[in-house]
Design a protein around this motif. Structure first.
Motif, short mmCIF file in Angstrom:
data_model
loop_
_atom_site.label_atom_id
_atom_site.label_comp_id
_atom_site.label_asym_id
_atom_site.label_seq_id
_atom_site.Cartn_x
_atom_site.Cartn_y
_atom_site.Cartn_z
N LEU A 231 0.83 -1.20 0.00
CA LEU A 231 0.00 0.00 0.00
C LEU A 231 0.87 1.25 0.00
CD1 LEU A 231 -2.90 1.03 0.12
CD2 LEU A 231 -2.76 0.97 2.61
N HIS A 232 1.93 1.22 0.78
CA HIS A 232 2.86 2.36 0.81
C HIS A 232 3.50 2.56 -0.55
CE1 HIS A 232 6.74 4.38 1.66
NE2 HIS A 232 6.00 5.08 2.50
N SER A 233 3.90 1.48 -1.20
CA SER A 233 4.50 1.58 -2.53
C SER A 233 3.52 2.18 -3.53
CB SER A 233 4.95 0.20 -3.01
OG SER A 233 5.92 -0.35 -2.14
N TYR A 234 2.25 1.82 -3.40
CA TYR A 234 1.24 2.38 -4.30
C TYR A 234 1.09 3.88 -4.07
CZ TYR A 234 -3.38 3.65 -6.05
OH TYR A 234 -4.42 4.28 -6.68
N LEU A 235 1.02 4.30 -2.83
CA LEU A 235 0.77 5.70 -2.52
C LEU A 235 1.90 6.60 -2.98
CD1 LEU A 235 -0.75 5.26 1.05
CD2 LEU A 235 -1.99 5.92 -1.02
N VAL A 236 3.14 6.19 -2.74
CA VAL A 236 4.27 7.06 -3.10
C VAL A 236 4.47 7.13 -4.61
CG1 VAL A 236 5.44 6.64 -0.92
CG2 VAL A 236 5.94 5.16 -2.87
N GLY A 237 3.86 6.22 -5.33
CA GLY A 237 4.02 6.23 -6.77
C GLY A 237 2.91 6.93 -7.52
N GLN A 238 1.97 7.59 -6.80
CA GLN A 238 0.84 8.24 -7.45
C GLN A 238 1.08 9.74 -7.63
OE1 GLN A 238 -1.75 6.20 -8.63
NE2 GLN A 238 -0.15 4.79 -7.96
N ARG A 239 0.17 10.37 -8.38
CA ARG A 239 0.25 11.81 -8.65
C ARG A 239 0.13 12.62 -7.36
NH1 ARG A 239 -4.80 11.88 -12.24
NH2 ARG A 239 -4.88 13.98 -11.38
N GLU A 240 0.86 13.74 -7.31
CA GLU A 240 0.84 14.55 -6.11
C GLU A 240 -0.35 15.51 -6.06
OE1 GLU A 240 4.52 16.56 -5.70
OE2 GLU A 240 5.71 14.72 -5.41
N ASP A 241 -1.04 15.70 -7.19
CA ASP A 241 -2.15 16.65 -7.19
C ASP A 241 -3.47 15.99 -6.78
OD1 ASP A 241 -2.32 15.07 -9.43
OD2 ASP A 241 -3.13 16.67 -10.72
N VAL A 242 -3.40 14.78 -6.22
CA VAL A 242 -4.58 14.08 -5.74
C VAL A 242 -4.41 13.85 -4.25
CG1 VAL A 242 -5.98 11.99 -5.88
CG2 VAL A 242 -5.00 12.99 -7.96
N SER A 243 -5.39 14.30 -3.48
CA SER A 243 -5.36 14.06 -2.04
C SER A 243 -5.95 12.69 -1.74
CB SER A 243 -6.17 15.15 -1.32
OG SER A 243 -6.16 14.94 0.07
N ARG A 244 -5.32 11.96 -0.82
CA ARG A 244 -5.75 10.58 -0.55
C ARG A 244 -5.99 10.37 0.94
NH1 ARG A 244 -2.09 10.69 -4.49
NH2 ARG A 244 -2.75 9.79 -6.47
N VAL A 245 -7.02 9.58 1.20
CA VAL A 245 -7.32 9.15 2.57
C VAL A 245 -7.42 7.62 2.54
CG1 VAL A 245 -8.99 9.17 4.43
CG2 VAL A 245 -8.48 11.27 3.19
#
Length: 761
Positions: free
Chosen positions: A191-205
């Motif tokens: 899950l951490h690998s997925y999050l750090v690899g995504q676009r920065e202009d999207v906020s995630r919870v």
């Protein structure tokens, strides 16, 4: 959307609004503290006061309004307001919001509460969350991961709107709880690998839906960092927030079948004792637990556990005999008998329904076991020095042990025929005075022993020291427990020695030891002097039988070789060097030795769901194409591959058929294709991890919230739908806190300034 829906705690704003009245009430009470008294001298001051009255009233009103605003800001801050997505697009840099959900679909989620399972309840709550989001004017996206496959999202970046809602709900409805265990260390890392690899202009919870079992989150065996998995949540620092959603139950009553094992070698027409272990994972005593043992479609056996304390386990024994008519196979040749020698029987053990009153997880109350029962113990005798006179042959006395009632199924080949013989058909192999074998054959033989085979080395005059040591001993790394040095003894058979059994004896010597002075009467004329590798005696090598010569030479030594065992004698099996083979004690020792070696793989671990299964395929008898059928009847094909450490051979090579990632409990089947084109099935069973039934929950009082980090909030499943906007909107409590501080500072400054002006005037 009403204003209250823009807050997590709208009722706190109401309390803040009520608190606004406090400064007003204090102001009014302060006015009532002064009593008006007429005094002639004050009349001269009234005219002067009228000039400043309007200014003082205005100043007091400003201070009162600032104090009321401070109270309102405190209530608003505690209400935790946020900007809806349509406003966030205007005021915030972030344009889109993604909910990343990690859903626990492990076996423990099949705990039954009322008529539904925990997994069903979690799906209902998740669908409710999506329903409310789709009906709002939010602009959310959903990414859904399952603990059973955390590296691949089940739903990926799908918008939650009315047009997509039916597809999302259908996807969630079709989710099924697996038989796997949850590995949160792996899931959170993915899950951490997925999050750090995504676009920065999207906020995630992040929403982690878990039953919060102690077994999944805390590794009590890890001395250095038992709470390492818990701490991984705090590594999710690239998100706007994280919610640990508790979808578990406080009920932990659970009984489980932990294991089944055969205490005896599984041979037809002999009584086999099956040991069944039942565990009580709950917190209360279980009484009158009935256990049913059934082979195939035959009538079941029942046994009862009178009482089983909480956290304890007990073992029941069920005797059973597989009946085979050996007379029907008397007319078959050895190849036909070996081909049909192994029979698979499904054994099913489960708790009787009335015994599951303290069982909220019934799926682990059953256990499948495949009994690989032999019609006879397949033994191969390899004759290194064939003789036209049978009695002079190397294997004559060994082959004579196959008599009615012994359960042996023996075959004899020459050392040249051995090069092309399929090893996988045999449990035990005797190399009798075999001088040399090819490199391919010794590699295949080593792998066969590693996988549980039993090998007996009986070197004689045909053997040469250097080739034997190079092929079999390898300076302590080969199959033989010892290396050969030189022939010893009397060629004229005038001088001889006997045996000396080491303290503790050996399973193969128990019958002979029970006979008085049997070993003292034997005559050993010649033998090989031997050498052990340094440091192996007492560890991987043991010596249960010595000679009575002055050097106390080794007569019999044993070496463990991975799953298998190797027995080495310092003399051959014929009468050239000893008078033991025709002695009445020889046959029972050999028979017990065969039983001992053939049972070396009895205690193999049962295949677990999530694990793998391997089966040796000898290419001299089978094709490399292997079909694999799961418990639901779905078939896939795979290829048998060379076993690591062996080299390809044009005659006979052991390959390995491997099936990884067994995801279902039940009976599986491998279909091997023989060289004659016929299909030969191999059955095995996979069962759930017996520790999966440990339902005890995390004690947050002991664990402490510090492991989660500041961004993680722990909420109940019922609160999940109320959190629908948390991840998709920007909370503004920090701005409110800054505003409150500014108001208070301004109020204090103005109060000081107004007071100074009044005193000066």
């Amino acid at each position: 959307m009403n204003f209250a829906s823009w807050m997590l705690n709208p009722w706190m704003l109401g309390l803040g609004a009520l608190a606004v009245s406090v400064p007003i009430i204090i102001h009014l009470l302060n006015k009532r503290r002064f009593k008006i008294v007429d005094w002639a001298a004050m009349d001269f001051l009234l005219d002067a006061d009228k000039k400043n009255r309007r200014r003082v009233k205005l100043e007091n009103l400003i201070l009162l309004l600032l104090r009321c605003l401070a109270m309102l800001l405190i209530g608003l801050m505690l209400a935790r307001p946020f900007l809806p997505s349509n406003l966030a697009k205007v005021f915030a840099k972030t344009q889109q919001y993604e909910w990343v959900v990690l859903l626990d679909d492990s076996l423990s989620q099949q705990v039954q509460v009322d008529r539904a399972t925990l997994f069903d309840d979690a799906k209902v709550a998740l669908k409710s969350l999506l329903n409310r989001a789709a009906l709002s004017d939010s602009d959310e996206m959903l990414t859904l991961f399952l603990t059973s496959q955390p590296d691949t999202p089940t739903v990926s970046n799908k918008r939650i709107v009315a047009e997509t809602l039916s597809d999302l709900l259908r996807t969630i409805d079709e989710l099924r709880c697996t038989d796997l265990s949850a590995d949160y260390a792996v899931a959170l890392a993915d899950l951490h690998s997925y999050l750090v690899g995504q676009r920065e202009d999207v906020s995630r919870v992040v929403y982690i839906l878990s039953d919060l079992r102690q077994r999944d989150w805390i590794n009590e065996k890890a001395e250095q960092a038992p709470n390492a998995t818990l701490k991984k949540i705090s590594e999710l620092d690239s998100v706007a927030g994280c919610f640990l959603v508790d979808c578990g139950s406080d009920r932990v009553e659970n009984l489980a079948i932990a294991s089944i094992s055969a205490e005896d070698l599984q041979v037809a027409n002999t009584v086999i004792r099956f040991n069944v272990t039942v565990a009580n994972h709950g917190s209360i005593v279980a009484r009158d637990v009935d256990v049913r043992f059934q082979v195939g479609e035959e009538a079941p056996q029942l046994n009862r556990i009178a009482e089983l304390a909480a956290g304890q386990q007990t073992t029941l024994t069920f005797p059973y005999m597989f009946n085979v008519d050996h007379a029907a196979a008397e007319d078959q040749d050895i190849e036909q008998r070996l081909r049909g020698n192994l029979n698979y029987h499904r054994v099913r053990v489960e708790l009787v329904a009335d015994s599951k009153r303290v069982d909220v997880l019934p799926v682990d109350s059953g256990f499948d076991y495949i009994s690989s029962a032999l019609n006879g113990i397949p033994v191969l005798f390899v004759d290194g020095e064939p003789n036209l006179i049978p009695e002079r042959g190397e294997t004559y006395f060994l082959a004579a042990t196959e008599v009615q009632g012994t359960g042996l199924l023996a075959d004899t080949v020459t050392h040249t025929e051995f090069e092309s013989t399929s090893l996988s058909k045999y449990k035990v192999i005797f190399l009798c005075n075999v001088g040399e074998i090819s490199n391919d054959r010794v590699q295949a033989l080593e792998q066969w022993v590693r996988d549980g085979g039993g090998l007996v080395l009986m070197p004689g005059a045909q053997v040469r020291v250097a080739p034997f040591n190079a092929v079999f001993f390898k300076e302590g790394q080969g199959l033989s427990p010892f290396g050969l040095t030189a022939e010893q003894g009397d060629n004229n058979r005038q001088n001889y020695f006997s045996f000396d059994v080491a303290p503790g004896g050996h399973a193969a010597l128990r019958v002979a030891q029970s006979l008085d002075n049997v070993f003292n009467s034997l005559k050993i004329y010649k033998w090989w002097s031997t050498a052990l590798a340094e440091g192996q005696l007492g560890k991987s090598v043991s010596v249960p039988l010595w000679l009575t010569d002055e050097n106390h030479s080794i007569a019999m030594a044993e070496r463990s070789f991975d799953k298998g065992r190797v027995i080495g004698f310092s003399f051959p099996a014929d009468m050239d060097w000893t008078d033991w083979p025709p002695h009445p004690s020889f046959a029972p020792v050999i028979f017990d030795l065969i039983q001992y070696l053939a049972s070396s793989d009895i205690a193999q671990e049962t295949t677990r769901v999530g694990g793998s299964f391997t089966h040796l395929v000898d290419l001299s008898a089978y094709d490399t194409n292997v079909a694999f059928v799961d418990p639901d009847g779905e078939m896939t094909e795979t290829l048998a591959k060379p076993v690591s450490g062996t080299e390809a051979s044009s005659q006979s090579v052991l390959y390995q058929a491997r099936v990884d990632g067994l995801r279902k409990r039940g009976v599986y089947q491998l279909k091997l294709t023989r060289s004659d084109g016929k299909i030969e099935p191999v059955l095995f069973a996979a069962n759930v991890d017996p520790t999966e039934g440990q339902l005890q929950r995390l004690d947050f009082g002991q664990v402490g919230e510090q492991y989660f980090g500041e961004r993680v909030s722990r909420v109940s499943l019922a609160q999940l739908s109320g959190l629908q906007f948390t991840g998709g909107h920007n909370e503004i409590w920090l701005q409110l806190l800054a505003s409150l501080a500014a108001v208070l500072i301004l109020e204090q400054f103005l109060g000081w300034w107004f007071g100074r002006r009044r005193s000066g005037s």
